[in-house]
Enzyme design. Structure first.
Site, mmCIF file in Angstrom:
data_model
loop_
_atom_site.group_PDB
_atom_site.id
_atom_site.type_symbol
_atom_site.label_atom_id
_atom_site.label_comp_id
_atom_site.label_asym_id
_atom_site.label_seq_id
_atom_site.Cartn_x
_atom_site.Cartn_y
_atom_site.Cartn_z
ATOM 1 N N THR A 189 96.455 -31.187 41.425
ATOM 2 C CA THR A 189 96.911 -29.805 41.180
ATOM 3 C C THR A 189 97.967 -29.417 42.206
ATOM 4 O OG1 THR A 189 94.832 -29.088 40.238
ATOM 5 C CG2 THR A 189 96.163 -27.383 41.282
ATOM 6 N N ARG A 217 86.412 -24.018 29.989
ATOM 7 C CA ARG A 217 86.224 -23.884 31.445
ATOM 8 C C ARG A 217 87.557 -23.547 32.137
ATOM 9 N NH1 ARG A 217 88.567 -26.249 36.240
ATOM 10 N NH2 ARG A 217 87.033 -26.157 37.891
ATOM 11 N N VAL A 218 87.511 -22.590 33.041
ATOM 12 C CA VAL A 218 88.681 -22.248 33.846
ATOM 13 C C VAL A 218 88.259 -22.294 35.315
ATOM 14 C CG1 VAL A 218 90.321 -20.410 34.425
ATOM 15 C CG2 VAL A 218 89.694 -20.805 32.036
ATOM 16 N N GLY A 219 89.087 -22.892 36.141
ATOM 17 C CA GLY A 219 88.761 -22.977 37.571
ATOM 18 C C GLY A 219 89.439 -21.888 38.378
ATOM 19 N N ASP A 220 89.795 -22.230 39.578
ATOM 20 C CA ASP A 220 90.395 -21.250 40.491
ATOM 21 C C ASP A 220 91.907 -21.097 40.316
ATOM 22 O OD1 ASP A 220 90.681 -23.946 41.373
ATOM 23 O OD2 ASP A 220 91.409 -23.215 43.294
ATOM 24 N N MET A 242 87.771 -28.495 43.885
ATOM 25 C CA MET A 242 86.710 -27.991 43.001
ATOM 26 C C MET A 242 86.787 -26.470 42.871
ATOM 27 S SD MET A 242 84.010 -29.038 41.286
ATOM 28 C CE MET A 242 83.283 -30.519 41.985
ATOM 29 N N GLY A 243 87.370 -26.041 41.744
ATOM 30 C CA GLY A 243 87.711 -24.634 41.590
ATOM 31 C C GLY A 243 86.533 -23.688 41.648
#
Ligand code: SD4
Length: 329
Positions: A189, A217-220, A242-243
């Site tokens: 990322t 799913r959506v992370g940070d 790891m979001g």
């Protein structure tokens, strides 16, 4: 620290650098073991990981007097367009159902921001995020709405799933084990922060998220405050890794606020990682890396496990900086 001493050290390849798993395989132009001693300088661009092309692109814009907003937009697009980067843009790893869903956000000197979440079929989510910021009354668009907005803005439908990522996903389905490997899987990322010649700060962050994530799913990375935060009075911060854990501490906002309270970018990144470790009470089977820059152009970074680096490009040079880590080996 004097500039001469810094430049001398910036070309030194350290033992720690060689042993870091990813770095060995990437094209370091120059390295330093003294990342905490990079002298403050402006303009400057920094980004997560060893993204040589992205930081070069951003620097080209900054050195010509371009805005930090344009620098981070065009800088991170280099990774969105790189089919070999399997964590960003075209070529990103799909979710469990084989769909590539992209997340991105952007923030400018005035605190304006835009984000797209879980968007399919569009190659440059950072451009769509910027359009959300500039052309809509909203901050975030998700899923089908984001995709529809992109078409309305003239973006073309693009197949994001490359043959390589498709084959790996088919292989993954044989066991369907969700166990991201630290620093190896899901590591690319890009979060980028820049200060331009006028001293204005902007940031951008873009990703396809964790490979083989659950649908939706959506992370940070597209969450303002978590994956990215900029306050033009103070500085900016961005995250990779790891979001879920970054969201739980609103990591990038936390780091900027710590800088507001007087911490250096380095100290603030260290505190950000420590908060995450304290919350996890001994669990450490995941990686997170933060980078930060303050208004003076000082930079810092910190991560959980060794192996994280960040690129900086300024008049001082184009440097791949190894990050110190919470866990030492
Ligand atoms: C996410 N933070 O979706 C992203 C993944 C990442 O390098 O940073 N990978 O949780």
């Amino acid at each position: 620290m004097q500039r001469r001493k810094f430049l001398k050290n910036s070309t030194t390849v350290t033992a720690g650098l060689i042993s870091a798993p990813l770095l060995a395989t990437q094209n370091n132009i120059s390295t330093t073991s003294l990342m905490n001693e990079i002298p403050p300088t402006k303009p400057i661009v920094i980004c997560t990981w060893d993204f040589h092309n992205a930081s070069s692109k951003a620097w080209d814009i900054l050195k010509e007097g371009g805005s930090s907003l344009d620098a981070v937009t065009e800088g991170v697009m280099m990774e969105e367009n790189d089919v070999n980067n399997q964590t960003v843009g075209v070529g990103g790893r799909p979710d469990r159902d084989g769909k590539v869903t992209l997340d991105a956000c952007i923030m400018d000197k005035d605190g304006n921001c835009g984000a797209v979440l879980a968007m399919q079929n569009i190659a440059n989510p950072i451009l769509v995020a910027r359009k959300v910021m500039e052309e809509t009354p909203h901050v975030m668009l998700a899923g089908k709405g984001a995709e529809q907005f992109a078409y309305e803005m003239g973006f073309k439908k693009t197949n994001l799933l490359t043959e390589k990522s498709k084959q790996e996903w088919i292989e993954w389905k044989k066991t369907s084990q969700y166990k991201p490997i630290i620093n190896i899987e899901n590591h690319d990322t890009i979060g980028m922060l820049a200060i331009d010649a006028n001293g204005n700060i902007s940031g951008a962050c873009t990703t396809s998220g964790m490979g083989y994530k659950m649908a939706g799913r959506v992370g940070d990375s597209p969450i303002i405050g978590a994956g990215l935060f900029v306050d033009n009075e103070i500085g900016g911060a961005t995250a990779t890794g790891m979001g879920e854990e970054v969201v739980r501490t609103v990591g990038s906002f936390l780091i900027v606020e710590l800088m507001r309270q007087g911490k250096s970018p380095q100290e603030a990144c260290e505190e950000g990682v420590k908060r995450i470790m304290e919350k996890n009470k001994g669990r450490d089977d995941f990686q997170i890396g933060f980078i930060a820059v303050n208004k003076k152009g000082e930079t810092g970074s910190y991560c959980i496990h060794p192996g994280f680096t960040y690129r900086s490009y300024s008049e001082v040079g184009h440097i791949n900086n190894p990050s110190e880590s919470y866990i030492k080996s």
